[in-house]
Design a protein around this motif. Structure first.
Motif, PDB file in Angstrom:
ATOM      1  N   VAL A 158       4.986  -0.619 -14.659  1.00 52.19           N
ATOM      2  CA  VAL A 158       3.877   0.293 -14.424  1.00 52.19           C
ATOM      3  C   VAL A 158       4.283   1.279 -13.348  1.00 52.19           C
ATOM      4  CG1 VAL A 158       1.479   0.509 -13.706  1.00 52.19           C
ATOM      5  CG2 VAL A 158       2.189  -1.463 -15.064  1.00 52.19           C
ATOM      6  N   ILE A 159       4.162   2.552 -13.645  1.00 53.52           N
ATOM      7  CA  ILE A 159       4.434   3.606 -12.667  1.00 53.52           C
ATOM      8  C   ILE A 159       3.107   4.081 -12.102  1.00 53.52           C
ATOM      9  CG2 ILE A 159       5.489   5.854 -12.269  1.00 53.52           C
ATOM     10  CD1 ILE A 159       7.461   3.648 -12.997  1.00 53.52           C
ATOM     11  N   PHE A 160       2.979   4.012 -10.792  1.00 57.28           N
ATOM     12  CA  PHE A 160       1.734   4.428 -10.150  1.00 57.28           C
ATOM     13  C   PHE A 160       1.563   5.943 -10.263  1.00 57.28           C
ATOM     14  CE2 PHE A 160       3.161   0.644  -7.643  1.00 57.28           C
ATOM     15  CZ  PHE A 160       2.227  -0.229  -8.169  1.00 57.28           C
ATOM     16  N   GLN A 161       0.365   6.345 -10.636  1.00 53.92           N
ATOM     17  CA  GLN A 161       0.066   7.755 -10.866  1.00 53.92           C
ATOM     18  C   GLN A 161      -1.262   8.121 -10.233  1.00 53.92           C
ATOM     19  OE1 GLN A 161       0.132   8.377 -15.092  1.00 53.92           O
ATOM     20  NE2 GLN A 161       2.291   7.800 -15.311  1.00 53.92           N
ATOM     21  N   PRO A 162      -1.448   9.403  -9.899  1.00 51.54           N
ATOM     22  CA  PRO A 162      -2.741   9.829  -9.351  1.00 51.54           C
ATOM     23  C   PRO A 162      -3.867   9.550 -10.339  1.00 51.54           C
ATOM     24  CG  PRO A 162      -1.058  11.517  -9.000  1.00 51.54           C
ATOM     25  CD  PRO A 162      -0.444  10.499  -9.903  1.00 51.54           C
ATOM     26  N   GLY A 163      -5.008   9.188  -9.789  1.00 53.13           N
ATOM     27  CA  GLY A 163      -6.169   8.899 -10.616  1.00 53.13           C
ATOM     28  C   GLY A 163      -6.377   7.424 -10.897  1.00 53.13           C
ATOM     29  N   GLN A 164      -5.464   6.569 -10.459  1.00 45.90           N
ATOM     30  CA  GLN A 164      -5.584   5.144 -10.723  1.00 45.90           C
ATOM     31  C   GLN A 164      -6.347   4.438  -9.597  1.00 45.90           C
ATOM     32  OE1 GLN A 164      -1.606   3.644 -11.292  1.00 45.90           O
ATOM     33  NE2 GLN A 164      -1.403   4.521 -13.352  1.00 45.90           N
ATOM     34  N   VAL A 165      -7.031   3.365  -9.965  1.00 48.00           N
ATOM     35  CA  VAL A 165      -7.732   2.508  -9.010  1.00 48.00           C
ATOM     36  C   VAL A 165      -7.193   1.098  -9.189  1.00 48.00           C
ATOM     37  CG1 VAL A 165      -9.958   1.661  -8.195  1.00 48.00           C
ATOM     38  CG2 VAL A 165      -9.786   3.955  -9.191  1.00 48.00           C
ATOM     39  N   TRP A 166      -6.794   0.454  -8.088  1.00 46.31           N
ATOM     40  CA  TRP A 166      -6.180  -0.864  -8.150  1.00 46.31           C
ATOM     41  C   TRP A 166      -6.914  -1.835  -7.241  1.00 46.31           C
ATOM     42  CZ3 TRP A 166      -1.869  -2.677 -10.913  1.00 46.31           C
ATOM     43  CH2 TRP A 166      -1.211  -1.728 -11.696  1.00 46.31           C
ATOM     44  N   SER A 167      -6.889  -3.093  -7.659  1.00 45.81           N
ATOM     45  CA  SER A 167      -7.323  -4.200  -6.806  1.00 45.81           C
ATOM     46  C   SER A 167      -6.067  -4.906  -6.325  1.00 45.81           C
ATOM     47  CB  SER A 167      -8.218  -5.164  -7.595  1.00 45.81           C
ATOM     48  OG  SER A 167      -8.545  -6.288  -6.815  1.00 45.81           O
TER      49      SER A 167
ATOM     50  N   LEU B  29       0.824  -1.200   0.000  1.00 51.78           N
ATOM     51  CA  LEU B  29       0.000   0.000   0.000  1.00 51.78           C
ATOM     52  C   LEU B  29       0.865   1.259   0.000  1.00 51.78           C
ATOM     53  CD1 LEU B  29      -3.120   0.627   0.245  1.00 51.78           C
ATOM     54  CD2 LEU B  29      -2.656   1.066   2.651  1.00 51.78           C
ATOM     55  N   ARG B  30       1.964   1.231   0.747  1.00 52.45           N
ATOM     56  CA  ARG B  30       2.848   2.394   0.829  1.00 52.45           C
ATOM     57  C   ARG B  30       3.753   2.532  -0.393  1.00 52.45           C
ATOM     58  NH1 ARG B  30       0.844   0.897   5.365  1.00 52.45           N
ATOM     59  NH2 ARG B  30       0.790   2.246   7.195  1.00 52.45           N
ATOM     60  N   LEU B  31       4.033   1.420  -1.049  1.00 54.25           N
ATOM     61  CA  LEU B  31       4.832   1.492  -2.275  1.00 54.25           C
ATOM     62  C   LEU B  31       4.024   1.978  -3.470  1.00 54.25           C
ATOM     63  CD1 LEU B  31       6.946  -1.801  -2.069  1.00 54.25           C
ATOM     64  CD2 LEU B  31       7.774   0.548  -1.844  1.00 54.25           C
ATOM     65  N   MET B  32       2.722   2.044  -3.336  1.00 51.17           N
ATOM     66  CA  MET B  32       1.867   2.451  -4.447  1.00 51.17           C
ATOM     67  C   MET B  32       1.616   3.943  -4.486  1.00 51.17           C
ATOM     68  SD  MET B  32      -0.892  -0.719  -4.423  1.00 51.17           S
ATOM     69  CE  MET B  32      -1.695  -0.198  -5.942  1.00 51.17           C
ATOM     70  N   LYS B  33       2.342   4.686  -3.694  1.00 48.98           N
ATOM     71  CA  LYS B  33       2.247   6.138  -3.779  1.00 48.98           C
ATOM     72  C   LYS B  33       2.746   6.614  -5.141  1.00 48.98           C
ATOM     73  CE  LYS B  33       4.381   6.667   0.212  1.00 48.98           C
ATOM     74  NZ  LYS B  33       4.972   7.241   1.429  1.00 48.98           N
ATOM     75  N   PRO B  34       2.299   7.761  -5.625  1.00 47.85           N
ATOM     76  CA  PRO B  34       2.700   8.231  -6.954  1.00 47.85           C
ATOM     77  C   PRO B  34       4.222   8.202  -7.135  1.00 47.85           C
ATOM     78  CG  PRO B  34       0.995   9.648  -6.072  1.00 47.85           C
ATOM     79  CD  PRO B  34       1.362   8.697  -4.970  1.00 47.85           C
ATOM     80  N   GLY B  35       4.646   7.617  -8.250  1.00 42.65           N
ATOM     81  CA  GLY B  35       6.071   7.506  -8.554  1.00 42.65           C
ATOM     82  C   GLY B  35       6.631   6.117  -8.329  1.00 42.65           C
ATOM     83  N   GLY B  36       5.944   5.271  -7.555  1.00 48.10           N
ATOM     84  CA  GLY B  36       6.417   3.914  -7.337  1.00 48.10           C
ATOM     85  C   GLY B  36       6.139   3.036  -8.551  1.00 48.10           C
ATOM     86  N   SER B  37       6.687   1.823  -8.542  1.00 50.46           N
ATOM     87  CA  SER B  37       6.515   0.918  -9.676  1.00 50.46           C
ATOM     88  C   SER B  37       6.060  -0.450  -9.201  1.00 50.46           C
ATOM     89  CB  SER B  37       7.815   0.784 -10.470  1.00 50.46           C
ATOM     90  OG  SER B  37       8.757   0.008  -9.766  1.00 50.46           O
ATOM     91  N   ASN B  38       5.494  -1.210 -10.107  1.00 52.84           N
ATOM     92  CA  ASN B  38       5.011  -2.551  -9.773  1.00 52.84           C
ATOM     93  C   ASN B  38       6.158  -3.514  -9.483  1.00 52.84           C
ATOM     94  OD1 ASN B  38       5.854  -2.447 -12.431  1.00 52.84           O
ATOM     95  ND2 ASN B  38       4.266  -3.817 -13.198  1.00 52.84           N
ATOM     96  N   HIS B  39       7.321  -3.299 -10.086  1.00 54.41           N
ATOM     97  CA  HIS B  39       8.466  -4.173  -9.812  1.00 54.41           C
ATOM     98  C   HIS B  39       8.919  -4.060  -8.349  1.00 54.41           C
ATOM     99  CE1 HIS B  39       9.152  -5.514 -13.914  1.00 54.41           C
ATOM    100  NE2 HIS B  39       8.928  -4.276 -14.325  1.00 54.41           N
ATOM    101  N   GLU B  40       8.847  -2.855  -7.792  1.00 49.73           N
ATOM    102  CA  GLU B  40       9.216  -2.671  -6.385  1.00 49.73           C
ATOM    103  C   GLU B  40       8.284  -3.456  -5.469  1.00 49.73           C
ATOM    104  OE1 GLU B  40      10.905   1.929  -6.835  1.00 49.73           O
ATOM    105  OE2 GLU B  40       8.957   1.524  -5.918  1.00 49.73           O
ATOM    106  N   VAL B  41       7.002  -3.495  -5.800  1.00 49.64           N
ATOM    107  CA  VAL B  41       6.052  -4.237  -4.985  1.00 49.64           C
ATOM    108  C   VAL B  41       6.345  -5.736  -5.050  1.00 49.64           C
ATOM    109  CG1 VAL B  41       3.612  -4.775  -4.634  1.00 49.64           C
ATOM    110  CG2 VAL B  41       4.293  -2.467  -5.309  1.00 49.64           C
ATOM    111  N   THR B  42       6.626  -6.243  -6.241  1.00 50.64           N
ATOM    112  CA  THR B  42       6.909  -7.672  -6.407  1.00 50.64           C
ATOM    113  C   THR B  42       8.153  -8.084  -5.624  1.00 50.64           C
ATOM    114  OG1 THR B  42       5.917  -7.626  -8.614  1.00 50.64           O
ATOM    115  CG2 THR B  42       7.331  -9.497  -8.086  1.00 50.64           C
ATOM    116  N   GLU B  43       9.197  -7.278  -5.667  1.00 51.80           N
ATOM    117  CA  GLU B  43      10.418  -7.593  -4.925  1.00 51.80           C
ATOM    118  C   GLU B  43      10.181  -7.552  -3.418  1.00 51.80           C
ATOM    119  OE1 GLU B  43      13.258  -8.743  -6.040  1.00 51.80           O
ATOM    120  OE2 GLU B  43      12.385  -8.766  -8.050  1.00 51.80           O
TER     121      GLU B  43
END
Length: 461
Positions: free
Chosen positions: A284-293, A222-236
């Motif tokens: 994928v770079i997380f950006q404002p306006g996105q909705v994720w499951s 949840l904290r890695l999904m702030k704007p500017g983060g990436s999906n690869h960081e979450v996976t690692e």
């Protein structure tokens, strides 16, 4: 290009077609040829026109690669209100069902109660027509599922013969989904069925470790999904937390970016990639306006593969419409399509045979549509009997101010969610805020590593 903005209104043509205004009957082989032509046409044009836009009225296709319309993003206050309303309903129902998961509880009754609560609570809102005079659809986006023991997901029995009784110490995963005008909120939570939560045996303590690892991974994601983060960081990060607790992230589990009417978008976060998936995963770079499951599943037992019992229609409870729809001449198939139209979702969202008044005719119709590949089976997934699996699924929105969790519950009281077992970088991440503005004020403040258990704040508000 098929815009979701006209999805609800653009279904009038196919509705008229399927109701008999201009019926077209096709055999199974004809349906396959027609589906092949549609795919070839879509591949050449890279898009599919909306229903009634000049394409053959006997069939039409929805594509996943549509773009969000500006008036359907969370930047619009009305859209954000619908997301938040759906999230509050989903969370409230999830909390109620989890509180009823006790030894002796019936899975069939829990699933029925969850669906009834969603239908009842969503019916109280948006009772007036929209600005263009259309009723606003709302209700179940995913049937309530109560998964016991080694059943991981998608188990929602439809009759007494399929019922399961919860036993003492069972690890139970509850999942459900709510939509308001096509804006989806899904959630899943894991609890242990205990008559007395204060008494934990050795096996219970092992299971609690899996729940703690999974919840910590979701909190860090949840904290890695702030704007500017990436999906690869979450996976690692998943891999790091799982290694710290001696568990594994389940293979094949994906978190998806969501749009209106679409829970499983093209942009994903891999839960546990193999080498091929890791190479092919698009950044994928997380950006404002996105909705994720955000979907996190972890398990012990040195085997992280989830298995489907069967892809057979008789072994599944949940179905979902495929991309192509063709007019039917078989009465039972027409009955299923007509009932879905009356329910307002056109089969966009997953459904079960309990959605129909005549279940026998519905089963026959569903079987026919599945054989023609017009309905897809949502299989029930299992793990090995001796394994423990935990799952937490949240709907997350990203704004300029940070990340907000719309669905989900805090961990049970008997789950020690602490930061003393994870690596230092993950520990610091868990102590950080989900808000960007709060982090800017904390840049000069240092966090001292605590040796005692520290509760992790998960309220994203």
């Amino acid at each position: 290009f098929f815009s979701p903005g006209i999805m609800a209104r653009g279904l009038s043509k196919p509705r008229q077609t399927l109701m008999g205004k201009r019926k077209r009957t096709l055999s199974v082989s004809g349906a396959a040829r027609s589906k092949s032509r549609m795919r070839s046409r879509s591949a050449r044009s890279k898009s599919a026109g909306p229903p009634g836009s000049g394409a053959d009225e006997g069939e039409y296709q929805w594509t996943d690669d549509f773009a969000e319309m500006p008036d359907e993003t969370i930047d619009e206050p009305d859209v954000l209100d619908k997301y938040r309303l759906g999230g509050s309903i989903a969370t409230a129902v999830l909390k109620e069902i989890c509180s009823l998961v006790v030894p002796g509880a019936s899975v069939l009754e829990l699933c029925r109660k969850g669906d009834e609560m969603i239908a009842e609570r969503t019916a109280k809102h948006y009772t007036k027509p929209s600005e263009i005079g259309e009723e606003i659809d709302k209700g179940i986006a995913f049937p309530t599922c109560v998964n016991v023991k080694n059943i991981v997901c998608h188990y929602t029995p439809t009759n007494d013969s399929q019922d399961v009784i919860v036993s003492e110490g069972d690890v139970v995963r509850v999942e459900l989904g709510v939509h308001i005008d096509g804006y989806i909120n899904t959630g899943a939570h894991t609890v242990i069925a205990k008559g007395d939560a204060t008494t934990m045996g050795t096996e219970d303590e092992i299971n609690v470790e899996v729940l703690a690892a999974t919840y910590l991974a979701a909190a860090a994601a949840l904290r890695l999904m702030k704007p500017g983060g990436s999906n690869h960081e979450v996976t690692e990060m998943y891999r790091s937390v799982a290694h710290s607790y001696g568990v594994d992230a389940a293979l094949g589990v994906l978190s998806h970016r969501m749009k209106r009417f679409e829970e499983q978008g093209q942009q994903i976060i891999l839960g546990c990639p193999d080498l091929a998936d890791h190479i092919l995963q698009e950044t994928v770079i997380f950006q404002p306006g996105q909705v994720w499951s955000l979907d996190v599943v972890m398990m012990n037992g040195n085997d992280n593969k989830l298995r489907a019992k069967s892809s057979s229609i008789s072994d599944a409870f949940i179905f979902k419409r495929s991309e192509v729809m063709i007019a039917q001449r078989i009465k039972s198939a027409r009955y299923v399509l007509s009932a879905l139209r009356e329910q307002g979702n056109q089969g966009i969202f997953p459904f079960t045979v309990t959605n129909f008044d005549d279940t026998l005719k519905a089963k026959a119709g569903i079987s026919t549509l599945c054989k023609q590949q017009l309905l897809d089976v949502v299989p029930i997934l299992f793990c090995k009997p001796f394994q423990c699996v935990a799952r937490y699924k949240w709907t997350v929105i990203i704004t300029d101010k940070g990340v907000q969790r719309l669905t989900g519950l805090p961990p049970p009281e008997y789950v020690p969610v602490t930061t003393d077992r994870v690596p230092r970088d993950v520990s610091d991440l868990l102590r950080s805020s989900v808000r960007v503005d709060v982090e800017e004020r904390r840049t000069k403040k240092t966090f001292k590593r605590q040796k005692h258990p520290t509760k992790v704040l998960m309220d994203a508000e």
